[in-house]
Motif scaffolding. Structure first.
Motif, PDB file in Angstrom:
ATOM      1  N   THR A 531      43.981  37.886  29.393  1.00  0.00           N
ATOM      2  CA  THR A 531      42.756  38.039  30.163  1.00  0.00           C
ATOM      3  C   THR A 531      42.905  39.239  31.103  1.00  0.00           C
ATOM      4  O   THR A 531      43.847  40.019  30.973  1.00  0.00           O
ATOM      5  N   TRP A 532      42.011  39.406  32.066  1.00  0.00           N
ATOM      6  CA  TRP A 532      42.108  40.576  32.938  1.00  0.00           C
ATOM      7  C   TRP A 532      42.079  40.147  34.399  1.00  0.00           C
ATOM      8  O   TRP A 532      41.646  39.058  34.744  1.00  0.00           O
ATOM      9  N   GLY A 533      42.594  41.015  35.243  1.00  0.00           N
ATOM     10  CA  GLY A 533      42.646  40.738  36.673  1.00  0.00           C
ATOM     11  C   GLY A 533      42.902  42.004  37.453  1.00  0.00           C
ATOM     12  O   GLY A 533      42.763  43.116  36.926  1.00  0.00           O
ATOM     13  N   VAL A 534      43.282  41.855  38.721  1.00  0.00           N
ATOM     14  CA  VAL A 534      43.502  43.015  39.582  1.00  0.00           C
ATOM     15  C   VAL A 534      44.765  42.819  40.407  1.00  0.00           C
ATOM     16  O   VAL A 534      45.116  41.696  40.771  1.00  0.00           O
ATOM     17  N   GLU A 535      45.414  43.912  40.689  1.00  0.00           N
ATOM     18  CA  GLU A 535      46.571  43.933  41.577  1.00  0.00           C
ATOM     19  C   GLU A 535      46.195  44.720  42.829  1.00  0.00           C
ATOM     20  O   GLU A 535      45.807  45.887  42.748  1.00  0.00           O
ATOM     21  N   ASP A 552      44.263  47.856  41.350  1.00  0.00           N
ATOM     22  CA  ASP A 552      44.526  48.315  39.992  1.00  0.00           C
ATOM     23  C   ASP A 552      44.040  47.243  39.022  1.00  0.00           C
ATOM     24  O   ASP A 552      44.436  46.073  39.128  1.00  0.00           O
ATOM     25  N   VAL A 553      43.187  47.624  38.093  1.00  0.00           N
ATOM     26  CA  VAL A 553      42.694  46.680  37.097  1.00  0.00           C
ATOM     27  C   VAL A 553      43.749  46.469  36.024  1.00  0.00           C
ATOM     28  O   VAL A 553      44.267  47.435  35.447  1.00  0.00           O
ATOM     29  N   LYS A 554      44.090  45.229  35.770  1.00  0.00           N
ATOM     30  CA  LYS A 554      45.078  44.853  34.758  1.00  0.00           C
ATOM     31  C   LYS A 554      44.328  44.232  33.585  1.00  0.00           C
ATOM     32  O   LYS A 554      43.564  43.284  33.761  1.00  0.00           O
ATOM     33  N   ARG A 555      44.599  44.712  32.382  1.00  0.00           N
ATOM     34  CA  ARG A 555      43.832  44.257  31.226  1.00  0.00           C
ATOM     35  C   ARG A 555      44.599  44.515  29.944  1.00  0.00           C
ATOM     36  O   ARG A 555      45.526  45.319  29.916  1.00  0.00           O
ATOM     37  N   GLY A 556      44.224  43.797  28.884  1.00  0.00           N
ATOM     38  CA  GLY A 556      44.723  44.127  27.566  1.00  0.00           C
ATOM     39  C   GLY A 556      45.721  43.145  26.994  1.00  0.00           C
ATOM     40  O   GLY A 556      46.101  42.146  27.601  1.00  0.00           O
ATOM     41  N   ASP A 557      46.155  43.461  25.803  1.00  0.00           N
ATOM     42  CA  ASP A 557      47.085  42.668  25.018  1.00  0.00           C
ATOM     43  C   ASP A 557      48.509  42.949  25.482  1.00  0.00           C
ATOM     44  O   ASP A 557      48.953  44.091  25.445  1.00  0.00           O
ATOM     45  N   PRO A 558      49.255  41.926  25.910  1.00  0.00           N
ATOM     46  CA  PRO A 558      50.639  42.162  26.346  1.00  0.00           C
ATOM     47  C   PRO A 558      51.577  42.603  25.238  1.00  0.00           C
ATOM     48  O   PRO A 558      52.692  43.057  25.510  1.00  0.00           O
ATOM     49  N   CYS A 574      56.868  44.192  37.004  1.00  0.00           N
ATOM     50  CA  CYS A 574      55.614  43.512  36.707  1.00  0.00           C
ATOM     51  C   CYS A 574      54.423  44.315  37.209  1.00  0.00           C
ATOM     52  O   CYS A 574      53.383  44.383  36.551  1.00  0.00           O
ATOM     53  N   ASP A 575      54.554  44.900  38.380  1.00  0.00           N
ATOM     54  CA  ASP A 575      53.460  45.703  38.922  1.00  0.00           C
ATOM     55  C   ASP A 575      53.126  46.881  38.016  1.00  0.00           C
ATOM     56  O   ASP A 575      51.979  47.312  37.939  1.00  0.00           O
ATOM     57  N   ALA A 576      54.126  47.407  37.322  1.00  0.00           N
ATOM     58  CA  ALA A 576      53.935  48.597  36.498  1.00  0.00           C
ATOM     59  C   ALA A 576      53.214  48.300  35.189  1.00  0.00           C
ATOM     60  O   ALA A 576      52.706  49.222  34.538  1.00  0.00           O
ATOM     61  N   GLN A 577      53.158  47.040  34.772  1.00  0.00           N
ATOM     62  CA  GLN A 577      52.509  46.713  33.506  1.00  0.00           C
ATOM     63  C   GLN A 577      51.001  46.905  33.630  1.00  0.00           C
ATOM     64  O   GLN A 577      50.406  46.681  34.670  1.00  0.00           O
ATOM     65  N   THR A 578      50.379  47.311  32.542  1.00  0.00           N
ATOM     66  CA  THR A 578      48.935  47.559  32.544  1.00  0.00           C
ATOM     67  C   THR A 578      48.129  46.288  32.287  1.00  0.00           C
ATOM     68  O   THR A 578      46.914  46.287  32.454  1.00  0.00           O
ATOM     69  N   PHE A 579      48.801  45.218  31.874  1.00  0.00           N
ATOM     70  CA  PHE A 579      48.128  43.959  31.581  1.00  0.00           C
ATOM     71  C   PHE A 579      48.457  42.935  32.653  1.00  0.00           C
ATOM     72  O   PHE A 579      49.349  43.129  33.479  1.00  0.00           O
ATOM     73  N   VAL A 580      47.746  41.823  32.647  1.00  0.00           N
ATOM     74  CA  VAL A 580      47.968  40.763  33.624  1.00  0.00           C
ATOM     75  C   VAL A 580      49.341  40.133  33.395  1.00  0.00           C
ATOM     76  O   VAL A 580      49.695  39.766  32.275  1.00  0.00           O
ATOM     77  N   THR A 581      50.099  40.015  34.472  1.00  0.00           N
ATOM     78  CA  THR A 581      51.419  39.390  34.390  1.00  0.00           C
ATOM     79  C   THR A 581      51.520  38.137  35.243  1.00  0.00           C
ATOM     80  O   THR A 581      52.415  37.322  35.022  1.00  0.00           O
ATOM     81  N   ARG A 582      50.617  37.982  36.230  1.00  0.00           N
ATOM     82  CA  ARG A 582      50.707  36.853  37.154  1.00  0.00           C
ATOM     83  C   ARG A 582      49.341  36.238  37.389  1.00  0.00           C
ATOM     84  O   ARG A 582      48.329  36.933  37.381  1.00  0.00           O
ATOM     85  N   GLU A 583      49.353  34.943  37.642  1.00  0.00           N
ATOM     86  CA  GLU A 583      48.102  34.208  37.783  1.00  0.00           C
ATOM     87  C   GLU A 583      47.223  34.752  38.905  1.00  0.00           C
ATOM     88  O   GLU A 583      46.003  34.853  38.756  1.00  0.00           O
ATOM     89  N   TYR A 584      47.808  35.103  40.039  1.00  0.00           N
ATOM     90  CA  TYR A 584      46.994  35.502  41.190  1.00  0.00           C
ATOM     91  C   TYR A 584      46.146  36.725  40.884  1.00  0.00           C
ATOM     92  O   TYR A 584      45.085  36.934  41.492  1.00  0.00           O
TER      93      TYR A 584
END
Length: 892
Positions: A531-535, A552-558, A574-584
């Motif tokens: 799914t997608w989210g924001v950091e 930073d918008v996090k999105r896409g296929d891990p 984890c912050d460097a990944q472009t996709f969602v890594t954490r629930e928050y």
């Protein structure tokens, strides 16, 4: 010409036409259960049944025995309609499919009116023309008077038109009508512009539709149709084979029309076991377990165009397609309604679990049952996406499959407080053409926003708080969810996507074990994968009063990325990944100023979302200062600056200068761990057992989830693990703010089942155990060697957490979430450093102060406080014992 010769000629004509337009299955096609035998299908409208078994047709001629005449004629065909069409073209005005996530619409402006083979099909299926009316019948008639010859029919609707079937207002009908907004889009140009922008359609360049034409049998050129077929070479099995119809010359793009998916002449010979195949060119249902590569013989037809990230296994191992997980069986009545074979399993129904190419009017994205309509099946209504999910995700009686998956509907529809998902009209809407400058651009030619379920900030609530509500797809991408405690296990396999269900049927949630030695993390669970989210992005000034500087918008296929921990030293990874890594990151796209405008004014402000509403938490009544009416900004509160981890001696926490020594920001470790170990909290004595398992393991290094506190109420007094088969999600609860246990002004001693004590060991705070906590009084001549919690309880036989700790315990400007009424500031709408007079205690000023009592003169080291650290500097209550006469002389 006698009638026998006529029938022979028409039969030959039909075969020739089938070859010419590429509609007939050849011996090389993998259609082992199909044969070209229109006489044995419901498209045989003659009086004579030509197949084995019982004649199940309802629409047929009373006397006419010709088969092809209902559609074709060798002479006097309708001009401009091929192949040799014997019917009048409908002049109806059609309402075409629209969707914010339809990239063809963004490219073309709007879809073209139905054309090509679709126009032919609609001459019956739109219900405007009599089925028995043709141009030429037994040599009589002409194309100058189209439809002038009439064949007497039975089983038709009024006026001889297509009958309504189970009802024109449901998704279970062959009567499409002229409103095609609930039917799969047709006259869609399929080219590289489309596949690049969409991102989950098979690349048009892999299946050439321009340039050299394909030849059939080495000599017969395809006229007007281009097969969407691989021309050979490696990877042939991964490419679709469905016909795209040319819009003009050989170099034009091809279009998706009705005949792209349907062949009106084919008969499914194994329909008794395989179910109604709806004249589809390929499987209506999944035959083989999905794999990473496209499998023409085993995959359902949808996957021949809709790729769904098969290269990384996203769909193949998803919880809705993986046979090891999606093994629930359809109940008899729902299967019959959907024309599914008996005992079909969820993985076999695949896309059709949620979508129907001719869906219920009012639904979005062809979602099955996805409206507010009433009845079973539903009839009309407005879009209600959650109703699609409720088909299965409800109680065992209501669910259409058995065994039923986690029951989400009960929380969303029966709890006293619940996420506002039932909103009509729905506002949240994925995809579309928009540019949230600095965050995400969904205007670009390769934006792929639809497949990632991206929504605009305006849809979430920026500039219009009335838009705020929830959809299942705000938090979950149903094409990517897996049943695994970790949503980032690396390359997906049968083992890591079909883990044993935890807590009954709530499998897929995060790993939470109340066991010794287990270290809790905040890595996304399987149900949140993809799914997608924001950091949030923060400035160098870490004051509690400052909002994030951006997101930073996090999105896409891990993909194949494996992540086991996102806290501490691994946070940067984890912050460097472009996709969602954490629930928050998912929660904060709505519960922060990414999803609304925040004036950062307190106690209420004027731009943040308001409290209150039907089945929503209302404004709490404060004791002295009215009530606060707005939600707080969790991105502001949960910030976990690295410089504030551990026990720094001086920080920029937002407290006044006189209270900065031995002070720092505090937070529940949702975004990052605290690095405050059991020993540092106890000033050398390990006080880890002040927490319940698993939080007493590796104190200071663990992280947690929003859903450790928010979700269905839990009956156990010592746990946050959902009851029975309930899910972990924050869908609904009997408690305010969707909490798993009560959190009120009475939380404290006598309320050992309240929220705080689901993680904090209540006996360490609400009795006289002599146990050491972080409030150990170890300095000074009086009270040395006593624990402050024990001492207070012994004196007044009760305590309340919010006398001393902030009432919104996400994060705070002082250590240990401690309030300090000597230093009240912007968080209460007053100047920083404001001292609250003893006569005004207890102090309530929402949202952070509720019956607060604590005044701190000097912040003592954790686990080494002094009785003189409390009180008002320079007043009668400052000192070894006299502070009790003022600050705490009359606790509420």
């Amino acid at each position: 010409m006698n009638s026998s010769s006529s029938r022979l000629l028409l039969r030959c004509l039909a075969v020739t036409l089938s070859i010419a337009i590429g509609l007939t299955a050849s011996v090389s096609d993998s259609w082992s259960a199909r044969e070209s035998n229109v006489r044995a299908t419901k498209h045989n409208l003659s009086k004579d049944w030509g197949g084995g078994g019982a004649d199940t047709r309802t629409v047929k001629a009373t006397t006419e025995s010709q088969v092809c005449v209902f559609c074709h004629t060798p002479h006097a065909a309708t001009s401009g309609m091929t192949p040799l069409w014997n019917r009048k073209a409908s002049n109806a005005a059609y309402t075409t499919y629209t969707s914010s996530s339809l990239d063809a619409q963004a490219i073309e402006g709007q879809l073209a009116a139905p054309g090509g083979s679709s126009k032919l099909c609609l001459s019956c299926h739109d219900g405007t023309l009599a089925i028995g009316n043709v141009n030429v019948l037994n040599g009589a008639g002409s194309n100058t008077v189209q439809g002038g010859q009439s064949i007497t029919m039975t089983g038709t609707g009024a006026g001889g038109v297509m009958p309504g079937g189970s009802g024109t207002n449901t998704g279970f009908t062959r009567f499409l009508g002229t409103d095609l907004s609930n039917d799969h889009p047709i006259s869609v140009t399929y080219n590289k512009l489309l596949t690049d922008r969409d991102g989950e359609l098979r690349d048009a360049t892999l299946n050439p539709i321009d340039g050299t034409w394909e030849w059939v049998n080495g000599s017969t050129r395809i006229i007007g149709v281009r097969k969407h077929r691989n021309q050979g070479g490696s990877g042939q099995a991964q490419k679709p084979k469905l016909p795209l119809e040319m819009t003009g010359s050989a170099t034009d793009s091809g279009q998706v029309q009705c005949a792209t998916c349907h062949d009106p002449h084919i008969r499914e010979t194994s329909e008794a076991t395989a179910g109604n195949q709806k004249f589809l060119r390929q499987n209506r249902f999944q035959v083989d377990a999905p794999a990473n590569a496209y499998n023409e013989s085993g995959d359902q037809i949808c996957l021949s165009c809709h790729n769904k990230n098969r290269g990384t296994g996203m769909w193949a191992f998803s919880a809705h397609a993986n046979p090891s997980v999606a093994s629930a069986t359809y109940k008899a009545t729902p299967a019959q309604q959907r024309d599914f074979p008996a005992n079909i399993q969820v993985w076999q129904a695949g896309c059709l679990n949620c979508h129907d190419t001719h869906s219920i009017p009012g639904s979005r994205r062809l979602l099955r049952e996805g409206t507010t309509g009433t009845g079973t099946p539903k009839a009309g209504g407005t879009s209600a996406i959650e109703e699609t999910c409720y088909q299965c995700h409800s109680n065992s009686t209501e669910s259409i499959v058995t065994p039923s998956p986690p029951d989400i509907k009960t929380d969303f529809t029966t709890k006293a407080k619940r996420m506002p998902i039932a909103k009509s009209p729905e506002t949240h809407d994925i995809g579309g053409s928009f540019n949230d400058a600095g965050f995400v651009d969904c205007n670009s030619t390769t934006n792929k926003c639809g497949k990632d379920f991206i929504e605009s900030r305006e849809k979430l609530g920026v500039g219009n708080l009335a838009n705020r509500h929830a959809e299942c797809t705000d938090c979950h991408n149903p094409h990517r969810v897996i049943r695994g405690k970790s949503g980032l296990p690396g390359a997906l396999t049968a083992a890591n996507t079909s883990e044993a269900r935890v807590n009954g049927a709530s499998g897929g949630h995060h790993d939470h074990r109340e066991a010794a030695g287990y270290t809790h993390t905040n890595v996304i669970s399987g149900v949140l994968r993809g799914t997608w989210g924001v950091e949030p992005v923060y400035s160098s000034n870490k004051s509690f009063h400052l909002l994030p500087t951006g997101y930073d918008v996090k999105r896409g296929d891990p993909g194949n990325t494996a992540i086991t921990d996102c806290g501490g030293a691994n946070k940067a990874n984890c912050d460097a990944q472009t996709f969602v890594t954490r629930e928050y990151q998912i929660c904060l796209k709505c519960h922060s100023d990414y999803g609304y405008t925040d004036d950062n004014a307190y106690p209420s402000g004027s731009t943040r979302p308001t409290l209150g509403g039907t089945n929503l938490t209302g404004s709490p009544t404060s004791r002295t200062a009215g009530s606060f009416t707005r939600y707080t900004n969790q991105a502001k509160e949960f910030q976990a600056p690295s410089a504030h981890r551990g026990h720094p001696t001086t920080t920029d926490s937002g407290s006044s200068a006189g209270f900065s020594t031995n002070n720092h920001r505090s937070w529940h470790p949702v975004m990052d761990s605290t690095n405050r170990t059991g020993s540092t909290r106890g000033n050398g004595t390990n006080i880890s057992n002040n927490w319940r398992s698993p939080w007493n393991n590796s104190v200071g290094s663990q992280t947690m989830y929003c859903t450790d506190c928010h979700g269905s109420e839990v009956t156990s007094a010592t746990s946050v693990i959902p009851d029975g088969t309930n899910s972990w999600g924050p869908h609904g609860s009997t408690n305010d703010f969707l909490l798993k246990a009560p959190w009120t002004t009475a939380t404290g001693s006598g309320n050992t089942d309240h929220l705080c004590f689901r993680c904090h060991e209540s006996g360490r705070y609400t009795g006289t155990s002599g146990a050491r906590t972080g409030f150990w009084i170890g300095r000074g001549s009086r009270g040395t060697g006593k624990d402050g919690h024990d001492t207070h309880y012994a004196k007044i036989n009760r305590m309340r957490c919010n006398w001393c700790h902030v009432a919104v315990p996400h994060g705070w400007k002082n250590k240990a979430l401690l309030v300090n009424l000597n230093d009240v500031g912007l968080e209460a709408g007053v100047a920083n450093g404001t001292v609250i007079a003893n006569g005004s205690l207890p102090y309530s000023n929402g949202p952070y102060y509720r019956n607060a009592m604590l005044k701190i003169d000097v912040f003592g080291p954790s686990g080494n406080w002094s009785i003189g650290d409390c009180g008002t500097p320079g007043s009668s209550d400052d000192g070894a014992r006299s502070w009790m006469q003022g600050t705490c002389g009359n606790p509420p």
